[in-house]
Scaffold this motif. Structure first.
Motif, PDB file in Angstrom:
ATOM      1  N   VAL A  55       0.878  -1.163   0.000  1.00  0.00           N
ATOM      2  CA  VAL A  55       0.000   0.000   0.000  1.00  0.00           C
ATOM      3  C   VAL A  55       0.916   1.213   0.000  1.00  0.00           C
ATOM      4  O   VAL A  55       1.748   1.375   0.902  1.00  0.00           O
ATOM      5  N   THR A  56       0.781   2.061  -1.026  1.00  0.00           N
ATOM      6  CA  THR A  56       1.748   3.149  -1.162  1.00  0.00           C
ATOM      7  C   THR A  56       1.128   4.408  -1.751  1.00  0.00           C
ATOM      8  O   THR A  56       0.141   4.362  -2.474  1.00  0.00           O
ATOM      9  N   ASP A  57       1.747   5.512  -1.396  1.00  0.00           N
ATOM     10  CA  ASP A  57       1.494   6.784  -2.064  1.00  0.00           C
ATOM     11  C   ASP A  57       2.862   7.261  -2.539  1.00  0.00           C
ATOM     12  O   ASP A  57       3.744   6.439  -2.754  1.00  0.00           O
ATOM     13  N   SER A  58       3.074   8.527  -2.665  1.00  0.00           N
ATOM     14  CA  SER A  58       4.352   9.001  -3.199  1.00  0.00           C
ATOM     15  C   SER A  58       5.417   9.217  -2.130  1.00  0.00           C
ATOM     16  O   SER A  58       6.538   9.582  -2.443  1.00  0.00           O
ATOM     17  N   GLU A  59       5.077   8.973  -0.856  1.00  0.00           N
ATOM     18  CA  GLU A  59       6.035   9.225   0.221  1.00  0.00           C
ATOM     19  C   GLU A  59       6.135   8.092   1.228  1.00  0.00           C
ATOM     20  O   GLU A  59       7.030   8.069   2.050  1.00  0.00           O
ATOM     21  N   LYS A  60       5.201   7.155   1.184  1.00  0.00           N
ATOM     22  CA  LYS A  60       5.144   6.101   2.189  1.00  0.00           C
ATOM     23  C   LYS A  60       4.700   4.802   1.527  1.00  0.00           C
ATOM     24  O   LYS A  60       3.818   4.804   0.683  1.00  0.00           O
ATOM     25  N   ALA A  61       5.322   3.705   1.946  1.00  0.00           N
ATOM     26  CA  ALA A  61       4.916   2.384   1.467  1.00  0.00           C
ATOM     27  C   ALA A  61       4.818   1.447   2.664  1.00  0.00           C
ATOM     28  O   ALA A  61       5.716   1.404   3.500  1.00  0.00           O
ATOM     29  N   LEU A  62       3.713   0.727   2.726  1.00  0.00           N
ATOM     30  CA  LEU A  62       3.519  -0.297   3.746  1.00  0.00           C
ATOM     31  C   LEU A  62       3.629  -1.657   3.077  1.00  0.00           C
ATOM     32  O   LEU A  62       2.980  -1.909   2.061  1.00  0.00           O
ATOM     33  N   PHE A  63       4.450  -2.525   3.644  1.00  0.00           N
ATOM     34  CA  PHE A  63       4.587  -3.894   3.153  1.00  0.00           C
ATOM     35  C   PHE A  63       3.807  -4.774   4.122  1.00  0.00           C
ATOM     36  O   PHE A  63       4.115  -4.829   5.306  1.00  0.00           O
ATOM     37  N   ILE A  64       2.796  -5.449   3.598  1.00  0.00           N
ATOM     38  CA  ILE A  64       1.836  -6.175   4.426  1.00  0.00           C
ATOM     39  C   ILE A  64       1.771  -7.618   3.954  1.00  0.00           C
ATOM     40  O   ILE A  64       1.846  -7.892   2.756  1.00  0.00           O
ATOM     41  N   THR A  88      -2.876   4.593   2.231  1.00  0.00           N
ATOM     42  CA  THR A  88      -1.798   4.632   3.227  1.00  0.00           C
ATOM     43  C   THR A  88      -2.222   5.198   4.574  1.00  0.00           C
ATOM     44  O   THR A  88      -1.621   4.859   5.584  1.00  0.00           O
ATOM     45  N   ASN A  89      -3.224   6.044   4.617  1.00  0.00           N
ATOM     46  CA  ASN A  89      -3.632   6.637   5.894  1.00  0.00           C
ATOM     47  C   ASN A  89      -4.834   5.940   6.523  1.00  0.00           C
ATOM     48  O   ASN A  89      -5.404   6.442   7.485  1.00  0.00           O
ATOM     49  N   HIS A  90      -5.205   4.785   5.988  1.00  0.00           N
ATOM     50  CA  HIS A  90      -6.305   4.012   6.558  1.00  0.00           C
ATOM     51  C   HIS A  90      -5.769   3.047   7.617  1.00  0.00           C
ATOM     52  O   HIS A  90      -4.639   2.551   7.492  1.00  0.00           O
TER      53      HIS A  90
END
Length: 151
Positions: A12-21, A133-135
């Motif tokens: 889950v990503t935007d242009s500044e943060k990525a979450l690896f799940i 990303t903010n959910h």
């Protein structure tokens, strides 16, 4: 129809943060666990610009035209997506995942699609053009399952 399997990697990503799940269960009752995060500081373009836009001589006497300055903020967004595609390639090459789902802001997803190596594309189950990303993680589970059910 794409389905979540046990051990599917979800990015889950935007242009500044990525979450690896990782999905720890199945498609019917997904249970996501964040295994890693990537962050990039990306101040606004004004904060990154060194000076005002340049000017150049125009065709008329005494006329000058303004030049567009480089949009450093946009370049950083593209660089983040390219770096993320490199991370995904390294993980795929190591065998860290067999199935991949990506949920990304639409413009980031566009850059990722262009940059992803074939080895990653072969493992891609679905890409979802949404910024999640903010959910909270429970909401991400719900949205991704709904998106995949809608395929």
């Amino acid at each position: 129809m794409a389905r979540l399997k046990n051990n599917t990697m979800v990015v889950v990503t935007d242009s500044e943060k990525a979450l690896f799940i990782r999905n720890l269960t199945d498609h019917e009752n997904p249970h996501f666990e964040v295994t890693d995060e990537e962050h990039q500081e990306n101040p606004s373009d004004i904060e990154q610009s060194a000076n005002r836009p340049g000017r150049m001589q125009d065709t008329g006497v005494g006329q000058r035209s303004a030049l567009d300055d480089t949009d450093w903020h946009e370049l950083a967004k593209e660089r983040f997506a390219k770096d993320l595609s490199d991370i995904l390639y390294k993980e795929a090459h190591k065998g860290a995942f067999d199935h991949l789902v990506i949920a990304a802001a639409p413009q980031v997803l566009g850059v990722l699609r262009q940059e992803m190596h074939q080895e990653v594309l072969n493992k891609l189950v679905a890409d979802i053009p949404k910024n999640l990303t903010n959910h909270p993680i429970e909401k991400i589970e719900e949205i991704i399952k709904a998106e995949l059910d809608g395929d």
